[in-house]
Write a protein that holds these residues in place. Structure first.
Motif, PDB file in Angstrom:
ATOM      1  N   GLN A   1       0.902  -1.121   0.138  1.00 20.88           N
ATOM      2  CA  GLN A   1      -0.074   0.000  -0.036  1.00 20.88           C
ATOM      3  C   GLN A   1       1.050   1.310  -0.045  1.00 20.88           C
ATOM      4  O   GLN A   1       0.542   2.245  -0.691  1.00 20.88           O
ATOM      5  CB  GLN A   1      -1.000  -0.035   1.262  1.00 20.88           C
ATOM      6  CG  GLN A   1      -1.935  -1.028   1.173  1.00 20.88           C
ATOM      7  CD  GLN A   1      -3.053  -0.700   0.259  1.00 20.88           C
ATOM      8  OE1 GLN A   1      -3.325   0.348  -0.065  1.00 20.88           O
ATOM      9  NE2 GLN A   1      -3.736  -1.946  -0.159  1.00 20.88           N
TER      10      GLN A   1
ATOM     11  N   SER B   1      -3.222  -3.477  -3.899  1.00 19.33           N
ATOM     12  CA  SER B   1      -3.058  -2.145  -3.969  1.00 19.33           C
ATOM     13  C   SER B   1      -3.569  -1.138  -4.886  1.00 19.33           C
ATOM     14  O   SER B   1      -3.834  -0.142  -4.875  1.00 19.33           O
ATOM     15  CB  SER B   1      -1.596  -1.812  -3.429  1.00 19.33           C
ATOM     16  OG  SER B   1      -0.714  -2.279  -4.143  1.00 19.33           O
TER      17      SER B   1
ATOM     18  N   GLY C   1      -7.564   1.551  -2.055  1.00 14.04           N
ATOM     19  CA  GLY C   1      -6.663   0.998  -3.097  1.00 14.04           C
ATOM     20  C   GLY C   1      -6.812   1.563  -4.467  1.00 14.04           C
ATOM     21  O   GLY C   1      -8.112   2.173  -4.784  1.00 14.04           O
TER      22      GLY C   1
END
Length: 476
Positions: free
Chosen positions: A107, A442, A458
């Motif tokens: 992330q 992500s 995301g």
């Protein structure tokens, strides 16, 4: 194990006003004492965040990107520490914990690059000599609230896009899994963001949630939690007109059509259903199996579930760990008892493992002959229960699958591309997996519809909730 941490405010770890125990779901014993914030300490963290706004915005997207990459580098260096903390606090198998930590690192990598791509645009105006400029600015201070079931991935999904956008964040993780968030915040400390860009408070609703929600400087809140908590947050956010995004509960249907690859469906669905002891909001709860495959599916599912070893997540041989606490265990027992009393058949599990006398363990459980009105089918069970029923036609199963207020995720197995397209379009869900359960990445927007929440985490979409759009008409 929490001695190096505490509360985080103004770029430093500080002591709490009190201390509380964090308990192991494996043994029920205390893992250690964690610092708890007073309401005054939460307000102080908000003060620090508000003071950091200008500096975090001023350094620009490229400098924020570099800092997020440094945070990811530090997280990778501390992978073993992070995975072990996840397993200790949640009980999940260490291999699953390691994969979650990698997902959290990812992330920060993704949003580091998104920080460089906060683009505006220019639109011609109808006014002679004029033009519209559309730009995006950080919304302001963010309050982030996360659940215990993914204690690394959930904070990362909020911290990374907020910081990339230039928004300071005060994070309030679950008091059941605070150590994982502390490790992540410590990695952000090492990344060199302006002091106050990140705060962390742990404590009661009155001492943490209430001050964050009441503060008009907090312009956005993000929640991963239950639908009930989400409904209350919407009401509380209305007082100061905060932006709200939230990922709430799910009750995902899984449809096994008559043309499915049965072995692939079994291998994937068993592994996914019992990951994290079923305590996953996007996991399949309602199993709809075509009548031609039903018996073979149940037989194969039971054989695979019976091989799962239940135990301490730190043991590399463990395939499924415990439920998070005694309350969750009691709830699962009640759901199974209710189903059996209503006429369901217990094919496997349905009890605490005989060889485990401590902790909150429950066997992988399979129920058949369930009906749509049973609690195990009508509500999210959030545990290691696979509730299996039959269906006959595509129209029938789609209507039954959509008969829920939830709309987080849905799944189907079929060999037909045409059916896959029809089903994807027909299912009322924010996310759909066809022959796959791999929805969390992500680079992809994660989130639901209806009572499962709003907003996305995301992908390029995930940063939008942390930005305000500004329009300027410029004439010369």
């Amino acid at each position: 194990m929490y001695d190096n941490f505490g509360l985080f405010s103004g770029g430093s770890w500080i002591s709490g006003a009190a201390a509380g125990d964090v308990y192991s779901p494996v043994t029920g014993a205390s893992l250690g004492k964690v610092a708890l914030a007073s309401a005054a300490q939460t307000r102080a963290a908000l003060d620090q965040a508000a003071a950091a706004q200008a500096a975090l915005r001023a350094i620009g997207g490229f400098a924020r990107a570099d800092a997020l990459h440094r945070a990811a580098d530090e997280m990778i260096r501390r992978t073993d520490e992070g995975a072990r903390m996840i397993s200790l606090e949640t009980g999940k198998p260490i291999a699953q914990a390691g994969r979650e930590w990698v997902l959290a690192c990812d992330q920060f990598r993704w949003y580091a690059e998104e920080a460089r791509r906060i683009y505006g645009r220019i639109v011609d105006s109808r006014v002679p000599g004029g033009r519209f400029e559309i730009t995006h600015e950080p919304v302001g201070v963010v309050g982030a609230f996360t659940a215990w079931n993914f204690p690394a991935a959930l904070p990362a999904r909020k911290l990374a896009p907020a910081l990339a956008a230039g928004c300071p964040v005060v994070l309030r993780p679950s008091s059941q899994t605070p150590g994982v968030a502390m490790v992540i915040v410590d990695c952000l400390r090492a990344a060199g963001l302006p002091d106050g860009s990140v705060g962390l408070v742990v404590g009661s609703t009155a001492d943490t949630y209430a001050p964050i929600m009441a503060d008009k400087r907090v312009r956005k809140v993000s929640l991963t939690g239950s639908t009930r908590v989400g409904q209350q947050m919407i009401r509380d956010a209305a007082e100061t007109v905060k932006k709200v995004s939230m990922e709430l509960g799910g009750n995902a249907p899984l449809i096994i059509f008559d043309d499915a690859d049965l072995e692939a469906a079994l291998d994937l669905s068993v592994a996914t259903k019992y990951a994290n002891a079923g305590q996953v909001c996007v996991t399949a709860d309602r199993f709809f199996v075509h009548e031609s495959l039903h018996d073979a599916f149940v037989e194969g599912f039971t054989a695979r579930a019976a091989k799962i070893r239940v135990g301490d997540g730190l043991d590399p041989e463990t395939g499924m760990g415990p439920l998070i606490n005694a309350g969750r265990l009691a709830e699962i027992e009640a759901i199974v008892a209710d189903a059996l009393a209503a006429g369901a058949t217990l094919k496997h599990g349905g009890r605490r493992p005989a060889h485990l006398n401590t902790g909150h363990f429950y066997e992988p459980t399979i129920l058949t002959e369930v009906t749509d009105d049973m609690r195990v089918f009508a509500e999210e069970n959030f545990g290691p229960i696979a509730a299996i029923t039959r269906f006959s036609t595509e129209d029938e199963v789609l209507a039954r699958a959509n008969a829920s207020d939830m709309g987080l995720s849905a799944y189907a197995f079929t060999r037909s591309p045409e059916r896959a397209r029809r089903v994807t379009a027909a299912l009322k869900s924010g996310m759909v997996g066809i022959n796959s359960f791999a929805l969390a990445a992500s680079e992809a927007p994660f989130g639901g519809t209806n009572h499962s929440g709003m907003g996305r985490e995301g992908g390029s979409e995930g940063i939008q909730d942390y930005l305000d759009t500004k329009l300027a008409q410029i004439l010369f």
